[in-house]
Write a protein that holds these residues in place. Structure first.
Motif, PDB file in Angstrom:
ATOM      1  N   PHE A 162      31.896  -8.278 -22.228  1.00 12.06           N
ATOM      2  CA  PHE A 162      31.595  -7.572 -23.472  1.00 12.06           C
ATOM      3  C   PHE A 162      30.639  -6.395 -23.302  1.00 12.06           C
ATOM      4  O   PHE A 162      30.651  -5.468 -24.095  1.00 12.06           O
ATOM      5  CB  PHE A 162      31.023  -8.535 -24.512  1.00 12.06           C
ATOM      6  CG  PHE A 162      32.004  -9.579 -24.945  1.00 12.06           C
ATOM      7  CD1 PHE A 162      33.015  -9.267 -25.839  1.00 12.06           C
ATOM      8  CD2 PHE A 162      31.937 -10.864 -24.445  1.00 12.06           C
ATOM      9  CE1 PHE A 162      33.934 -10.224 -26.231  1.00 12.06           C
ATOM     10  CE2 PHE A 162      32.851 -11.826 -24.837  1.00 12.06           C
ATOM     11  CZ  PHE A 162      33.851 -11.502 -25.735  1.00 12.06           C
ATOM     12  N   ILE A 218      29.371 -14.288 -19.249  1.00  9.15           N
ATOM     13  CA  ILE A 218      30.499 -13.841 -20.073  1.00  9.15           C
ATOM     14  C   ILE A 218      30.167 -12.498 -20.715  1.00  9.15           C
ATOM     15  O   ILE A 218      30.944 -11.553 -20.679  1.00  9.15           O
ATOM     16  CB  ILE A 218      30.827 -14.873 -21.167  1.00  9.15           C
ATOM     17  CG1 ILE A 218      31.393 -16.135 -20.541  1.00  9.15           C
ATOM     18  CG2 ILE A 218      31.822 -14.302 -22.171  1.00  9.15           C
ATOM     19  CD1 ILE A 218      31.617 -17.241 -21.534  1.00  9.15           C
ATOM     20  N   TYR A 219      28.965 -12.420 -21.287  1.00  6.49           N
ATOM     21  CA  TYR A 219      28.615 -11.180 -21.970  1.00  6.49           C
ATOM     22  C   TYR A 219      28.647 -10.002 -21.001  1.00  6.49           C
ATOM     23  O   TYR A 219      29.256  -8.975 -21.274  1.00  6.49           O
ATOM     24  CB  TYR A 219      27.235 -11.293 -22.620  1.00  6.49           C
ATOM     25  CG  TYR A 219      26.860 -10.015 -23.338  1.00  6.49           C
ATOM     26  CD1 TYR A 219      27.413  -9.724 -24.584  1.00  6.49           C
ATOM     27  CD2 TYR A 219      26.018  -9.088 -22.761  1.00  6.49           C
ATOM     28  CE1 TYR A 219      27.124  -8.546 -25.229  1.00  6.49           C
ATOM     29  CE2 TYR A 219      25.722  -7.899 -23.398  1.00  6.49           C
ATOM     30  CZ  TYR A 219      26.274  -7.634 -24.632  1.00  6.49           C
ATOM     31  OH  TYR A 219      26.003  -6.467 -25.270  1.00  6.49           O
ATOM     32  N   LEU A 220      27.972 -10.177 -19.856  1.00  5.21           N
ATOM     33  CA  LEU A 220      27.856  -9.048 -18.935  1.00  5.21           C
ATOM     34  C   LEU A 220      29.208  -8.651 -18.354  1.00  5.21           C
ATOM     35  O   LEU A 220      29.482  -7.473 -18.145  1.00  5.21           O
ATOM     36  CB  LEU A 220      26.884  -9.402 -17.804  1.00  5.21           C
ATOM     37  CG  LEU A 220      25.433  -9.505 -18.240  1.00  5.21           C
ATOM     38  CD1 LEU A 220      24.573 -10.002 -17.099  1.00  5.21           C
ATOM     39  CD2 LEU A 220      24.936  -8.146 -18.719  1.00  5.21           C
ATOM     40  N   ILE A 224      24.049 -16.891 -13.273  1.00  6.80           N
ATOM     41  CA  ILE A 224      24.695 -15.712 -13.860  1.00  6.80           C
ATOM     42  C   ILE A 224      25.501 -14.962 -12.805  1.00  6.80           C
ATOM     43  O   ILE A 224      26.656 -14.596 -13.026  1.00  6.80           O
ATOM     44  CB  ILE A 224      23.638 -14.763 -14.491  1.00  6.80           C
ATOM     45  CG1 ILE A 224      22.924 -15.462 -15.643  1.00  6.80           C
ATOM     46  CG2 ILE A 224      24.300 -13.482 -14.974  1.00  6.80           C
ATOM     47  CD1 ILE A 224      21.829 -14.646 -16.276  1.00  6.80           C
ATOM     48  N   LYS A 280      29.188 -13.185 -30.284  1.00  7.90           N
ATOM     49  CA  LYS A 280      28.864 -12.063 -29.409  1.00  7.90           C
ATOM     50  C   LYS A 280      27.353 -11.830 -29.380  1.00  7.90           C
ATOM     51  O   LYS A 280      26.776 -11.567 -28.326  1.00  7.90           O
ATOM     52  CB  LYS A 280      29.595 -10.814 -29.892  1.00  7.90           C
ATOM     53  CG  LYS A 280      29.768  -9.782 -28.800  1.00  7.90           C
ATOM     54  CD  LYS A 280      30.750  -8.721 -29.225  1.00  7.90           C
ATOM     55  CE  LYS A 280      30.509  -7.449 -28.441  1.00  7.90           C
ATOM     56  NZ  LYS A 280      31.393  -6.372 -28.851  1.00  7.90           N
ATOM     57  N   ALA A 306      26.886 -18.066 -20.813  1.00  7.82           N
ATOM     58  CA  ALA A 306      26.987 -17.092 -21.901  1.00  7.82           C
ATOM     59  C   ALA A 306      26.607 -15.700 -21.406  1.00  7.82           C
ATOM     60  O   ALA A 306      27.283 -14.709 -21.712  1.00  7.82           O
ATOM     61  CB  ALA A 306      26.080 -17.515 -23.059  1.00  7.82           C
ATOM     62  N   ALA A 307      25.542 -15.627 -20.621  1.00  8.20           N
ATOM     63  CA  ALA A 307      25.111 -14.324 -20.126  1.00  8.20           C
ATOM     64  C   ALA A 307      26.165 -13.733 -19.202  1.00  8.20           C
ATOM     65  O   ALA A 307      26.467 -12.532 -19.268  1.00  8.20           O
ATOM     66  CB  ALA A 307      23.778 -14.460 -19.394  1.00  8.20           C
ATOM     67  N   LEU A 357      25.115 -14.100 -29.876  1.00 14.33           N
ATOM     68  CA  LEU A 357      24.537 -15.197 -29.096  1.00 14.33           C
ATOM     69  C   LEU A 357      24.681 -14.922 -27.595  1.00 14.33           C
ATOM     70  O   LEU A 357      23.742 -15.131 -26.819  1.00 14.33           O
ATOM     71  CB  LEU A 357      25.227 -16.513 -29.439  1.00 14.33           C
ATOM     72  CG  LEU A 357      24.902 -17.098 -30.811  1.00 14.33           C
ATOM     73  CD1 LEU A 357      25.659 -18.400 -31.032  1.00 14.33           C
ATOM     74  CD2 LEU A 357      23.397 -17.347 -30.938  1.00 14.33           C
ATOM     75  N   LEU A 358      25.852 -14.449 -27.199  1.00 10.40           N
ATOM     76  CA  LEU A 358      26.070 -14.129 -25.785  1.00 10.40           C
ATOM     77  C   LEU A 358      25.089 -13.053 -25.331  1.00 10.40           C
ATOM     78  O   LEU A 358      24.487 -13.137 -24.258  1.00 10.40           O
ATOM     79  CB  LEU A 358      27.503 -13.642 -25.560  1.00 10.40           C
ATOM     80  CG  LEU A 358      28.637 -14.632 -25.782  1.00 10.40           C
ATOM     81  CD1 LEU A 358      29.967 -13.978 -25.475  1.00 10.40           C
ATOM     82  CD2 LEU A 358      28.455 -15.860 -24.907  1.00 10.40           C
ATOM     83  N   PHE A 359      24.917 -12.062 -26.199  1.00 14.37           N
ATOM     84  CA  PHE A 359      24.003 -10.974 -25.859  1.00 14.37           C
ATOM     85  C   PHE A 359      22.577 -11.509 -25.670  1.00 14.37           C
ATOM     86  O   PHE A 359      21.890 -11.163 -24.715  1.00 14.37           O
ATOM     87  CB  PHE A 359      24.032  -9.912 -26.955  1.00 14.37           C
ATOM     88  CG  PHE A 359      23.017  -8.830 -26.753  1.00 14.37           C
ATOM     89  CD1 PHE A 359      23.236  -7.844 -25.803  1.00 14.37           C
ATOM     90  CD2 PHE A 359      21.845  -8.807 -27.481  1.00 14.37           C
ATOM     91  CE1 PHE A 359      22.293  -6.854 -25.589  1.00 14.37           C
ATOM     92  CE2 PHE A 359      20.904  -7.822 -27.269  1.00 14.37           C
ATOM     93  CZ  PHE A 359      21.127  -6.843 -26.329  1.00 14.37           C
ATOM     94  N   CYS A 360      22.172 -12.380 -26.594  1.00 14.39           N
ATOM     95  CA  CYS A 360      20.817 -12.936 -26.492  1.00 14.39           C
ATOM     96  C   CYS A 360      20.649 -13.701 -25.180  1.00 14.39           C
ATOM     97  O   CYS A 360      19.597 -13.639 -24.548  1.00 14.39           O
ATOM     98  CB  CYS A 360      20.525 -13.863 -27.660  1.00 14.39           C
ATOM     99  SG  CYS A 360      20.433 -12.981 -29.208  1.00 14.39           S
ATOM    100  N   SER A 361      21.710 -14.416 -24.780  1.00 13.94           N
ATOM    101  CA  SER A 361      21.610 -15.165 -23.532  1.00 13.94           C
ATOM    102  C   SER A 361      21.340 -14.248 -22.359  1.00 13.94           C
ATOM    103  O   SER A 361      20.515 -14.540 -21.501  1.00 13.94           O
ATOM    104  CB  SER A 361      22.903 -15.931 -23.265  1.00 13.94           C
ATOM    105  OG  SER A 361      23.139 -16.824 -24.304  1.00 13.94           O
ATOM    106  N   SER A 362      22.055 -13.104 -22.323  1.00 19.78           N
ATOM    107  CA  SER A 362      21.817 -12.224 -21.185  1.00 19.78           C
ATOM    108  C   SER A 362      20.455 -11.562 -21.303  1.00 19.78           C
ATOM    109  O   SER A 362      19.919 -11.079 -20.313  1.00 19.78           O
ATOM    110  CB  SER A 362      22.932 -11.188 -21.064  1.00 19.78           C
ATOM    111  OG  SER A 362      22.858 -10.293 -22.141  1.00 19.78           O
ATOM    112  N   GLY A 363      19.906 -11.569 -22.530  1.00 19.38           N
ATOM    113  CA  GLY A 363      18.559 -11.020 -22.688  1.00 19.38           C
ATOM    114  C   GLY A 363      17.478 -11.905 -22.103  1.00 19.38           C
ATOM    115  O   GLY A 363      16.383 -11.437 -21.796  1.00 19.38           O
TER     116      GLY A 363
END
Lengths: 425, 267, 457
Positions: free
Chosen positions: A235, A230-232, A295, C163, A227-228, C165-171
């Motif tokens: 998005f 994908i986000y980085l 990641i 989105k 998920a991280a 949730l994805l953000f929280c994951s990278s956090g």
């Protein structure tokens, strides 16, 4: 001009021999360096294998023991707890007295000492599994003490005595001559938990602990890592915050693993009250440790998906989320899995942070759930390597072989996945 | 516009006082043949221009002349190339002194990440041409002067060579090459990365250098070939189609392909 | 166990919510009315409404439950325990927990009421949390279903939630850093309240054993970390002494000289060295290398300690070889071919080109790689813990035994510890130093490498 050219040419020619030698030397340094690295690898593996292969064999005494119902005071109708508490140790001692001649007390003790202190559990297990055996003669391979084991496996061939005395050697040689003392594949090494007695100590507990810990690690780090990534990659706005997150992840990947142990101790255990020594806390700490690896490799995998695929999907009117989850993610998955396996392999070999969250405890029972106290293979290796007995050194190497086998398996899968990925485009 | 099998080169591929002689040269990359049976003389103290559409093998041929293609594993060369009647692909020939005699200037200026002085001094140092610092300084100054760069850099010889402008960098690379006193200088599109003013400066330089060196220059610019060279060789799909004095090539091309190329029907 | 059952229930609810949401959405379709999004989106929306709130609640509950129960219990402890404060209370609480978990609740009559209270609290707590979580899940399910309407922009809503949730994951990665920093900073702060920073950083005696009796020497322990820094430095230097030249030459050989065939075998083989767990290296160092060094030393009349810095450093060097070699390999490959061609074109030999052109050009990248390697050597724990020993000697002799920052952290924190003792806190102060030093090294190294790459891109 011609003169100058000739002198230049002759000067160049003159220097050639020296320069060719320098070239050869430099090349040799290169070969030696690579050779040194490979030699270290061979020595390391050779050393571990030669020391550890004997850990998979156990010296046993082929014995025919009468499960004397009167002596034990048991029969096949006895309740389980009575069956459990029978004096099987006495049976073994009795048997030993019958096979070898002993007179004094000290001689008797020397005789009893040849058999493992855990041998009576073998009888107990057999009886518990089938109470009808009571009264019959049981043919069983009694596990011998580690001193006998070491002597039989190593010193005997060189005529040494190990830690045994003359009398004991006499009995043993006689048993060997009768073909009753022999070495067989050590199942206990794989079915037992830890023990203070080398011949009873096994890696089952550590393996289970490792598997449970890795399961927790995988279940947490894979979804979060993917998920991280994908986000980085897809998005995140290109701004200062994203940059900080990126720098932070790259740095975390290079932070000493031991600091993750400090985090686990100070925050998970002391603040959140997660119980120590469990696969749960181990998995939590290792999750944080492997996340950066997952990641980073996940982002690389997403990056390697050709933009044409994204554009094609956008062209059909898919939303950003649909493009990512329907097209990019499936194509990036092999790469992500490869990275995850590499991260898991790292976690599998990690020791230092786990020492601090109590996974160093001496755990005899095999853990069954993520909240049971347990240890893991590398920590088991660390614990055993500290024990003075020669037999434990052997077991340590044996455990290392098991650990390396797991690692090799995981890396093989990773390499295989990577090959498949490369074939795609 | 098909290729004629076993084409005989039109014009005058050979000359009276050859410095370099190529005879029946073929180049293979793995199974693919890039150059077919090229025979060509390069005369002493002349500038010969190699022209042709991109991918025609002119650069590949040039790189054969000082065995730069040796660094590519899959590259194989047939035929022979003679420098002063000595086969440079003979087993006993060492490429290192060969390259000292046949220097090369590349398409993109590639100064080493060193000072300007060290860039020029690199060749003399590795070849052991000098014994004293003052000799080295002399060579550096002379080379920079010949390359027409001295006045621009004499006050900052300790500045990094990578800090110069593109044209200056390329002249630095030329200075670096002439510092080892080569007999032949090979230039692989030396001006393709430069602006017109810098290009004009280099072209002047090539003309001056002709007094002392034999020069082979690959160029994609026909005007440049016309300006700097005495003879011009036209390559097409790995074959040497025509070699003639430059004015002849551009006024009365002998071969239809040459004519098509210089009149701009392809390129 | 109840926790995992609860998770299972929520997972089942998730599926039910998805299916019924999608079905409901399909039933909304009538002639003339079309859905704004696909039925699956409606299903996902209901499922998210059903599962996210209870999961969040469980997370918060899990975080808060222990501190809250502790506070409630602390109030029940005997008065004299409460009066003594901090350490004593936490000790008593852990005893209460043990008793509550055991068979005999009444074992300690003094604490018995508290134990009973805890058992009561525990059962009420699990009842309450389970009920609340399930209620929240059902409420979310109902709410989600009720909201379904053809005009509801389900896809947009689902996508925004995902989105987030994805953000929280990278956090999580950021939180990890914050967690590490705050834990070591806080404990180190406590430590520096007892031991002055100056004494810690510049003191030359390290003996963290706090004496049992006040009249024993060094009754407060002595926390001068210089011997640890010196030991860490010495072992890292020995390791670098092995790893940098050998790693660099291997990289040069493999990238510039070796045929593709040799490279395809030798490179992965070297990388195997990097994949071997450090505990295996530690075992090798302690049981094979150290005895060999000791007997070698004896042969030439040198006294080598059986836990010498040399043994640990050598083996650590071997471990770091592939690290240096693969990083330098990348860096060397990034040097443009044009530079090599330029050098060859002047008649340089291959080694001259490498030494005088490639390496100088790659130098910034190589420096970065070496810095990363140093950071790794400093943070390495198991090899030193098993092979270098615990004696905090301040010595320049690599044949002596030394100790390192990481070994001391492990030693101080393994086994039973009281969380408030200077001993434990010292480990966190060491952790702070370790974290900061490696962080700076990594940061600078990554920047240097990044700059270097941009230069040739």
């Amino acid at each position: 001009m011609t003169d100058q050219l000739t002198t230049t040419r002759s000067k160049v020619e003159q220097g050639m021999a020296r320069r060719r030698r320098a070239e050869g030397r430099f090349r040799l340094y290169g070969v030696l360096s690579v050779g040194f690295g490979l030699l270290c690898l061979v020595v390391l593996f050779g050393n571990i294998l030669s020391q550890g292969s004997s850990a998979f064999r156990q010296t046993v005494l082929q014995a025919e023991i009468l499960l004397d119902q009167e002596y034990l005071g048991l029969n096949n109708q006895s309740p389980v707890n009575e069956l459990r508490n029978g004096n099987y140790e006495g049976l073994i001692k009795q048997y030993l007295r019958n096979t070898a001649e002993v007179s004094s007390r000290s001689e008797r003790r020397a005789l009893y000492g040849l058999v493992s202190v855990g041998a009576h559990w073998q009888l107990q297990d057999a009886v518990l599994a089938n109470p009808d055996l009571l009264g019959s003669t049981l043919s069983i391979e009694l596990i011998m003490d580690d001193n006998v084991d070491q002597w039989f496996k190593h010193e005997r061939d060189e005529g040494g005595a190990g830690r045994l005395n003359e009398l004991q050697l006499g009995w043993l040689e006689q048993w060997v001559a009768e073909g009753r003392l022999k070495s067989r594949f050590s199942t206990t090494f794989f079915t037992n938990g830890d023990s203070r007695e080398p011949e009873l100590a096994g890696v089952h507990g550590a393996i289970m602990g490792t598997l449970l810990t890795l399961m927790v690690t995988f279940l947490l780090s894979f979804p979060i890592g993917v998920a991280a990534a994908i986000y980085l990659e897809e998005f995140a706005p290109k701004n200062r915050i994203t940059e900080i997150v990126e720098i932070n992840i790259n740095n975390l990947a290079a932070v000493p693993s031991i600091t993750f142990g400090l985090l686990g101790l100070a925050i998970f255990i002391n603040i959140f009250g997660v119980s120590r020594s469990t696969p749960l806390i181990g998995g939590l700490v290792l999750t944080l440790m492997t996340l950066p690896t997952i990641i980073i490799s996940g982002r690389a995998a997403i990056k390697s998906v050709p933009p044409s695929i994204r554009e094609a999907a956008f062209g059909l009117g898919a939303s950003k989320m649909q493009v990512v989850f329907h097209h990019v993610l499936p194509l990036a998955m092999p790469g992500m899995l490869t990275g995850t396996i590499i991260g898991m392999a790292q976690a599998l070999g990690e020791t230092a942070p786990l020492l601090m969250i109590g996974m160093i405890a001496f755990v005899v029972d095999v853990p069954g759930f993520i909240t049971d106290p347990s240890t893991v293979l590398p920590v088991q290796i660390f614990l055993w390597s500290d024990s003075p007995e020669q037999a434990f050194t052997e077991r340590t190497s044996g455990a290392i072989i098991v650990l390396l086998t797991f690692l090799i398996m995981m890396n093989t899968v990773a390499v295989w996945l990577r090959r498949r990925l490369e074939r795609r485009w | 516009m098909s290729i004629i099998e076993n084409h005989q080169t039109d014009g005058e591929p050979f000359c009276d006082s050859p410095k370099l002689k190529a005879r029946g040269v073929g180049v293979f990359y793995g199974d693919k043949q890039a150059i077919f049976d090229v025979s060509l003389d390069i005369g002493a103290n002349e500038v010969i221009a190699l022209i042709g559409p991109s991918g025609c093998g002119k650069s590949t041929f040039l790189r054969c002349l000082n065995r730069m293609n040796d660094t590519i594993d899959i590259c194989r060369i047939t035929g022979e190339i003679l420098l002063d009647d000595e086969d440079i692909y003979a087993p006993k020939i060492d490429v290192v002194p060969l390259r000292a005699r046949v220097g090369m200037v590349f398409q993109k200026p590639n100064p080493f990440p060193k000072t300007i002085f060290d860039n020029v001094a690199y060749g003399p140092r590795i070849h052991g041409l000098v014994n004293h610092r003052h000799e080295l300084e002399e060579i550096v100054e002379q080379s920079l002067r010949r390359a027409g760069l001295w006045s621009e850099v004499k006050d900052r010889l300790d500045a990094p060579g990578t800090g110069l402008s593109g044209g200056q960098q390329q002249r630095l690379c030329i200075a670096r090459t002439i510092a080892v006193d080569p007999e032949v200088i090979l230039m692989d599109e030396p001006c393709s990365a430069l602006d017109p003013i810098a290009t004009a400066r280099i072209e002047e330089l090539i003309d001056e250098l002709r007094d002392n060196y034999t020069i082979a220059i690959v160029t994609h610019s026909m005007q440049q070939a016309a300006r700097v060279s005495q003879r011009t060789a036209y390559f097409h799909l790995g074959q040497l189609i025509e070699v003639n004095p430059t004015d002849l090539v551009f006024t009365k091309p002998q071969h239809a392909l040459t004519e098509a190329y210089i009149t701009g029907r392809f390129g | 166990m109840t926790f995992s059952i609860l998770l299972l229930v929520i997972a089942v609810l998730f599926v039910i919510a998805y299916v019924s949401g999608a079905r409901r959405a399909r039933s909304l379709v009538t002639p003339g009315v079309t859905l704004n999004s696909l039925p699956g989106h409606y299903g996902s929306l209901v499922a998210l409404w059903t599962c996210l709130p209870p999961l969040l609640l469980m997370l918060c509950w899990g975080v808060l439950e222990t501190p809250v129960i502790d506070r409630l219990l602390a109030a029940q402890l005997p008065a004299e325990v409460q009066a003594e404060g901090g350490n004593r209370i936490s000790l008593a609480l852990s005893k209460v927990r043990n008793l509550a978990g055991g068979a005999n609740v009444q074992a300690d009559p003094e604490l018995a009421p508290v134990v009973l209270h805890l058992k009561d609290l525990q059962s009420r707590n699990s009842m309450l949390s389970t009920t609340l979580v399930l209620a929240l899940a059902l409420a979310g399910f109902g709410f989600g279903l009720r909201r379904l309407a053809p005009a509801l922009r389900a896809r947009n809503e689902v996508e925004s939630i995902v989105k987030v949730l994805l953000f929280c994951s990278s956090g999580v990665a950021v939180l990890t850093t914050v967690g590490i920093l705050s834990s070591v900073l806080y404990e180190a702060w406590m430590f520096f309240g007892r031991v002055p920073v100056f004494d810690f950083l510049f003191g030359t005696t390290w003996s963290p054993q706090v004496a049992l009796r006040a009249d024993q020497s060094g009754s407060s322990g002595s926390f001068g970390a210089v011997p640890l820094f010196a030991g860490t430095l010495m072992i890292s230097m020995i390791a670098m002494f092995i790893a940098v030249p050998i790693g660099l030459m291997s990289a040069i050989y493999l990238s510039e000289y070796a045929t593709p065939r040799v490279r395809s075998y030798a490179k992965p083989a070297l990388e195997v060295l990097a994949g071997i767990p450090t505990v295996v290296y530690g075992f090798f160092a302690a049981l094979t290398v150290a005895p060999i060094l000791k007997s070698l030393g004896a042969d030439i009349g040198l006294e080598v300690s059986s836990e010498s810095a040399l043994a640990a450093g050598l083996v650590m060097g071997v471990m770091i070889i592939p690290f240096v070699s693969s990083l330098s390999d990348d860096v060397i490959n990034a040097v443009p071919q044009a530079l090599r061609d330029g050098s060859y074109g002047l008649g340089a030999t291959q080694s001259e080109t490498i030494r005088q052109v490639v390496i100088p050009a790659a130098l910034p990248g190589i420096v970065g790689a070496v810095m990363l390697a140093v950071s790794r050597a400093i943070g390495e724990t198991m090899i030193v813990a098993m092979a270098a020993g615990l004696a905090a000697n301040l010595t320049a002799n690599p044949l002596d035994s030394v100790t390192t920052v990481t070994v001391q952290i492990v030693t101080l924190l393994v086994g039973d510890q009281e969380f408030d003792s200077s001993k434990t806190l010292a480990a966190f102060a060491l952790g702070l130093v370790l974290f900061l030093v490696t962080l700076i090294l990594n940061y600078v190294a990554l920047k240097v490498v990044q700059k270097y790459r941009e230069q040739y891109d």
